[in-house]
Design a protein around this motif. Structure first.
Motif, PDB file in Angstrom:
ATOM      1  N   GLU A  44     112.762 -40.737 -57.815  1.00 14.34           N
ATOM      2  CA  GLU A  44     112.811 -42.158 -57.518  1.00 14.34           C
ATOM      3  C   GLU A  44     111.418 -42.735 -57.306  1.00 14.34           C
ATOM      4  O   GLU A  44     110.511 -42.044 -56.815  1.00 14.34           O
ATOM      5  CB  GLU A  44     113.669 -42.400 -56.280  1.00 14.34           C
ATOM      6  N   TRP A  45     111.267 -43.998 -57.661  1.00 11.04           N
ATOM      7  CA  TRP A  45     110.002 -44.711 -57.542  1.00 11.04           C
ATOM      8  C   TRP A  45     110.144 -45.961 -56.691  1.00 11.04           C
ATOM      9  O   TRP A  45     111.184 -46.632 -56.713  1.00 11.04           O
ATOM     10  CB  TRP A  45     109.474 -45.120 -58.920  1.00 11.04           C
ATOM     11  N   GLY A  46     109.096 -46.291 -55.963  1.00 17.53           N
ATOM     12  CA  GLY A  46     109.037 -47.540 -55.241  1.00 17.53           C
ATOM     13  C   GLY A  46     108.664 -48.685 -56.159  1.00 17.53           C
ATOM     14  O   GLY A  46     108.418 -48.513 -57.359  1.00 17.53           O
ATOM     15  N   GLN A  47     108.606 -49.873 -55.587  1.00 18.86           N
ATOM     16  CA  GLN A  47     108.357 -51.080 -56.368  1.00 18.86           C
ATOM     17  C   GLN A  47     106.887 -51.271 -56.733  1.00 18.86           C
ATOM     18  O   GLN A  47     106.573 -52.061 -57.632  1.00 18.86           O
ATOM     19  CB  GLN A  47     108.851 -52.308 -55.603  1.00 18.86           C
ATOM     20  N   GLY A  48     106.008 -50.580 -56.055  1.00 15.24           N
ATOM     21  CA  GLY A  48     104.581 -50.715 -56.273  1.00 15.24           C
ATOM     22  C   GLY A  48     103.947 -51.707 -55.319  1.00 15.24           C
ATOM     23  O   GLY A  48     104.549 -52.717 -54.966  1.00 15.24           O
ATOM     24  N   THR A  49     102.720 -51.414 -54.903  1.00 17.14           N
ATOM     25  CA  THR A  49     101.972 -52.310 -54.037  1.00 17.14           C
ATOM     26  C   THR A  49     100.542 -52.407 -54.557  1.00 17.14           C
ATOM     27  O   THR A  49      99.923 -51.401 -54.909  1.00 17.14           O
ATOM     28  CB  THR A  49     102.011 -51.843 -52.568  1.00 17.14           C
ATOM     29  N   GLN A  50     100.022 -53.624 -54.630  1.00 19.97           N
ATOM     30  CA  GLN A  50      98.712 -53.867 -55.215  1.00 19.97           C
ATOM     31  C   GLN A  50      97.604 -53.544 -54.233  1.00 19.97           C
ATOM     32  O   GLN A  50      97.613 -54.010 -53.092  1.00 19.97           O
ATOM     33  CB  GLN A  50      98.588 -55.324 -55.668  1.00 19.97           C
ATOM     34  N   VAL A  51      96.640 -52.762 -54.684  1.00 20.68           N
ATOM     35  CA  VAL A  51      95.412 -52.504 -53.945  1.00 20.68           C
ATOM     36  C   VAL A  51      94.254 -53.033 -54.774  1.00 20.68           C
ATOM     37  O   VAL A  51      94.071 -52.620 -55.918  1.00 20.68           O
ATOM     38  CB  VAL A  51      95.217 -51.010 -53.655  1.00 20.68           C
ATOM     39  N   THR A  52      93.493 -53.945 -54.201  1.00 15.95           N
ATOM     40  CA  THR A  52      92.351 -54.534 -54.889  1.00 15.95           C
ATOM     41  C   THR A  52      91.101 -54.315 -54.066  1.00 15.95           C
ATOM     42  O   THR A  52      91.061 -54.671 -52.883  1.00 15.95           O
ATOM     43  CB  THR A  52      92.563 -56.036 -55.125  1.00 15.95           C
TER      44      THR A  52
END
Length: 120
Positions: free
Chosen positions: A109-117
């Motif tokens: 399973e995978w999460g939705q993703g979170t942006q790191v900038t």
């Protein structure tokens, strides 16, 4: 089914730090491994760090010495402490969990993703 919820992404300056967290919920028999992957624009998704139920940890060479993965098993939670961040760390970070829903029902399973900038 397994649900992964991520948090902790954001905007930081080079050299700064962020901590990502991911919690798995649902009807879970086992979690054999949890980890973090990232994908930059135009790039393939790559492993950042992963830990399994036996305690083994894998890091990408590019993050060794800067990132630390840890897991709170009782809470089905995995963390990624990111220090000394560089612009090349900029990506969408995804949580992943692998295990079994029941004896004969594996999951990945995978999460939705979170942006790191990371930017000055």
């Amino acid at each position: 089914q397994v649900e992964l919820v991520e948090s902790g992404g954001g905007l930081v300056q080079p050299g700064g730090s962020l901590t990502l967290s991911c919690t798995a919920s649902g009807t879970i028999y086992t979690i054999n491994a949890m980890g973090w992957y990232r994908q930059a624009p135009g790039e393939e998704r790559e492993l950042v760090a992963r830990t399994n139920s036996g305690g083994a940890i894998n890091y990408a060479d590019s993050v060794k010495g800067r990132f630390t993965i840890s897991r709170m098993n009782a809470m089905n939670t995995v963390y990624l402490q990111m220090n000394a961040l560089k612009p090349e760390d900029t990506a969408v970070y995804y949580c992943n969990a692998v295990g079994y829903l029941s004896t004969l029902r594996p999951y990945d399973e995978w999460g939705q993703g979170t942006q790191v900038t990371v930017s000055p």
